[in-house]
Design a protein around this motif. Structure first.
Motif, PDB file in Angstrom:
ATOM      1  N   VAL A 295      -9.362  14.210  -2.549  1.00 16.59           N
ATOM      2  CA  VAL A 295      -9.529  13.588  -3.860  1.00 16.59           C
ATOM      3  C   VAL A 295      -8.730  12.286  -3.957  1.00 16.59           C
ATOM      4  CG1 VAL A 295      -9.082  13.857  -6.333  1.00 16.59           C
ATOM      5  CG2 VAL A 295     -10.046  15.761  -5.029  1.00 16.59           C
ATOM      6  N   ALA A 296      -7.456  12.337  -3.518  1.00 14.59           N
ATOM      7  CA  ALA A 296      -6.590  11.158  -3.607  1.00 14.59           C
ATOM      8  C   ALA A 296      -7.098  10.007  -2.745  1.00 14.59           C
ATOM      9  CB  ALA A 296      -5.170  11.535  -3.190  1.00 14.59           C
ATOM     10  N   THR A 297      -7.512  10.315  -1.507  1.00 11.11           N
ATOM     11  CA  THR A 297      -8.004   9.272  -0.600  1.00 11.11           C
ATOM     12  C   THR A 297      -9.335   8.720  -1.091  1.00 11.11           C
ATOM     13  OG1 THR A 297      -6.932  10.490   1.202  1.00 11.11           O
ATOM     14  CG2 THR A 297      -8.430   8.721   1.824  1.00 11.11           C
ATOM     15  N   SER A 298     -10.162   9.589  -1.684  1.00  8.21           N
ATOM     16  CA  SER A 298     -11.413   9.140  -2.281  1.00  8.21           C
ATOM     17  C   SER A 298     -11.157   8.128  -3.387  1.00  8.21           C
ATOM     18  CB  SER A 298     -12.179  10.349  -2.843  1.00  8.21           C
ATOM     19  OG  SER A 298     -13.236   9.936  -3.678  1.00  8.21           O
ATOM     20  N   LEU A 299     -10.211   8.423  -4.245  1.00  7.16           N
ATOM     21  CA  LEU A 299      -9.883   7.503  -5.338  1.00  7.16           C
ATOM     22  C   LEU A 299      -9.387   6.162  -4.814  1.00  7.16           C
ATOM     23  CD1 LEU A 299      -8.151  10.129  -7.621  1.00  7.16           C
ATOM     24  CD2 LEU A 299     -10.167   8.787  -8.264  1.00  7.16           C
ATOM     25  N   ALA A 300      -8.589   6.191  -3.738  1.00  5.83           N
ATOM     26  CA  ALA A 300      -8.117   4.942  -3.136  1.00  5.83           C
ATOM     27  C   ALA A 300      -9.288   4.115  -2.598  1.00  5.83           C
ATOM     28  CB  ALA A 300      -7.118   5.245  -2.021  1.00  5.83           C
ATOM     29  N   CYS A 301     -10.264   4.789  -1.977  1.00  2.58           N
ATOM     30  CA  CYS A 301     -11.456   4.087  -1.478  1.00  2.58           C
ATOM     31  C   CYS A 301     -12.257   3.482  -2.628  1.00  2.58           C
ATOM     32  CB  CYS A 301     -12.346   5.052  -0.695  1.00  2.58           C
ATOM     33  SG  CYS A 301     -11.696   5.547   0.915  1.00  2.58           S
ATOM     34  N   MET A 302     -12.288   4.180  -3.753  1.00  2.00           N
ATOM     35  CA  MET A 302     -13.075   3.688  -4.885  1.00  2.00           C
ATOM     36  C   MET A 302     -12.491   2.444  -5.526  1.00  2.00           C
ATOM     37  SD  MET A 302     -14.617   6.997  -6.826  1.00  2.00           S
ATOM     38  CE  MET A 302     -13.115   7.954  -6.787  1.00  2.00           C
ATOM     39  N   THR A 303     -11.193   2.207  -5.322  1.00  2.00           N
ATOM     40  CA  THR A 303     -10.644   0.938  -5.818  1.00  2.00           C
ATOM     41  C   THR A 303     -11.285  -0.235  -5.087  1.00  2.00           C
ATOM     42  OG1 THR A 303      -8.776   0.969  -4.252  1.00  2.00           O
ATOM     43  CG2 THR A 303      -8.434   2.018  -6.393  1.00  2.00           C
ATOM     44  N   VAL A 304     -11.712  -0.009  -3.840  1.00  2.07           N
ATOM     45  CA  VAL A 304     -12.362  -1.059  -3.055  1.00  2.07           C
ATOM     46  C   VAL A 304     -13.806  -1.254  -3.505  1.00  2.07           C
ATOM     47  CG1 VAL A 304     -12.982  -1.856  -0.738  1.00  2.07           C
ATOM     48  CG2 VAL A 304     -10.878  -0.544  -1.084  1.00  2.07           C
ATOM     49  N   THR A 305     -14.567  -0.151  -3.621  1.00  5.28           N
ATOM     50  CA  THR A 305     -15.973  -0.277  -4.034  1.00  5.28           C
ATOM     51  C   THR A 305     -16.083  -0.885  -5.428  1.00  5.28           C
ATOM     52  OG1 THR A 305     -16.018   1.995  -4.917  1.00  5.28           O
ATOM     53  CG2 THR A 305     -16.701   1.697  -2.629  1.00  5.28           C
ATOM     54  N   SER A 306     -15.257  -0.398  -6.353  1.00  3.08           N
ATOM     55  CA  SER A 306     -15.374  -0.844  -7.741  1.00  3.08           C
ATOM     56  C   SER A 306     -14.896  -2.282  -7.939  1.00  3.08           C
ATOM     57  CB  SER A 306     -14.604   0.100  -8.668  1.00  3.08           C
ATOM     58  OG  SER A 306     -13.251   0.201  -8.274  1.00  3.08           O
ATOM     59  N   SER A 307     -13.810  -2.663  -7.272  1.00  4.82           N
ATOM     60  CA  SER A 307     -13.319  -4.037  -7.426  1.00  4.82           C
ATOM     61  C   SER A 307     -14.287  -5.042  -6.800  1.00  4.82           C
ATOM     62  CB  SER A 307     -11.927  -4.190  -6.807  1.00  4.82           C
ATOM     63  OG  SER A 307     -11.944  -3.881  -5.421  1.00  4.82           O
TER      64      SER A 307
END
Length: 276
Positions: free
Chosen positions: A58-70
């Motif tokens: 979950v934590a690593t997924s959220l970190a990856c999503m900062t890249v997709t969303s930004s």
């Protein structure tokens, strides 16, 4: 850990990063619905202890999503699809929501409960996408809801998103489009800004809560850093391509195909979780 296992994991994460990034850019989500199952599959082969795999995923997924969303938000702002006034109202509610949701998961929620909730969330959004009508016959509401109503939507989305390790895009976009009358591309574009802040603050929360719990190398709290190193370049390229396709096409048919994939992932998670 065998070198061959590390190479295979790197290959899987890289390809998955590009594919998920493309879909995230195309349909205006963070990608957490797909990042998390990928990490559940890969992390056991990297000798990550089973007791932290769910929270680390979950934590690593959220970190990856900062890249997709930004990445998505940047290109949407350039193309003037981003609605700043709606974003500001949403983020007012979303920030406290993500702290409440991630705290509940990191401290109180057992791993198997997280998996079942995540599967139910995927199934719900799958059916919602499948049943969604094309935009031609949709009624557009002339006036927007108040800032308070939009902030409540943001809090609810932030709470659920951080608890399940997703960015909230699958919740916010249909709410903005169906209830606020925002055109689908503008709803998807504005949503990416909220997904970024949801993902960022949730990631920070998992780093803080996991700081004393994970003394393993290559971890920052619950975030597994090698996964980010393998995936980020491919996530960036895939997301940029997905956003470009979204700006120049109608994604209704692709969303329906994507919803079927989500349903299959949800069923697989439930079968594996209940079978243990």
């Amino acid at each position: 850990m065998l070198v061959s296992a590390l190479i295979e994991a790197a290959a899987v994460l890289s390809v998955s990063g590009f594919f998920i990034g493309f879909l995230a850019g195309l349909v205006g989500i963070g990608g957490g619905m797909l990042f998390v199952p990928v990490f559940w599959f890969v992390f056991p082969f990297l000798d990550i202890p089973g007791k932290i795999i769910v929270k680390s995923s979950v934590a690593t997924s959220l970190a990856c999503m900062t890249v997709t969303s930004s990445t998505s938000a940047y290109h949407h702002i350039k193309e003037k699809f981003f609605r700043r006034e709606i974003f500001l109202a949403l983020i007012t509610g979303a920030i406290p929501g993500v702290f409440a949701g991630s705290a509940m998961t990191a401290v109180f929620l057992p791993p198997h409960v997280t998996k079942i909730l995540f599967a139910l969330f995927l199934a719900f959004m799958s059916f919602k996408m499948l049943l969604k009508k094309n935009g031609n016959g949709e009624k557009i509401i002339s006036s927007l809801p108040s800032a308070k109503v939009i902030a409540i939507i943001g809090f609810f989305a932030g709470f659920i998103a951080s608890m399940l390790g997703v960015g909230g895009g699958a919740l916010i976009t249909p709410l903005l489009h169906s209830f606020a009358g925002i055109p689908i591309k503008e709803a998807m574009a504005t949503n990416t800004g909220v997904v970024f802040f949801n993902s960022l603050f949730s990631t920070l929360n998992y780093i803080v809560y996991g700081w004393k719990c994970t003394k393993l190398p290559f971890f920052l709290g619950y975030v597994y850093l090698p996964a980010l190193i393998f995936m980020i370049p491919f996530i960036f390229v895939g997301t940029k391509m997905g956003v470009k396709v979204m700006h120049n096409s109608r994604p209704e048919k692709l969303r329906k195909i994507f919803s079927i994939v989500l349903l299959l992932v949800a069923l697989n998670i439930v079968i594996k979780t209940l079978g243990r």
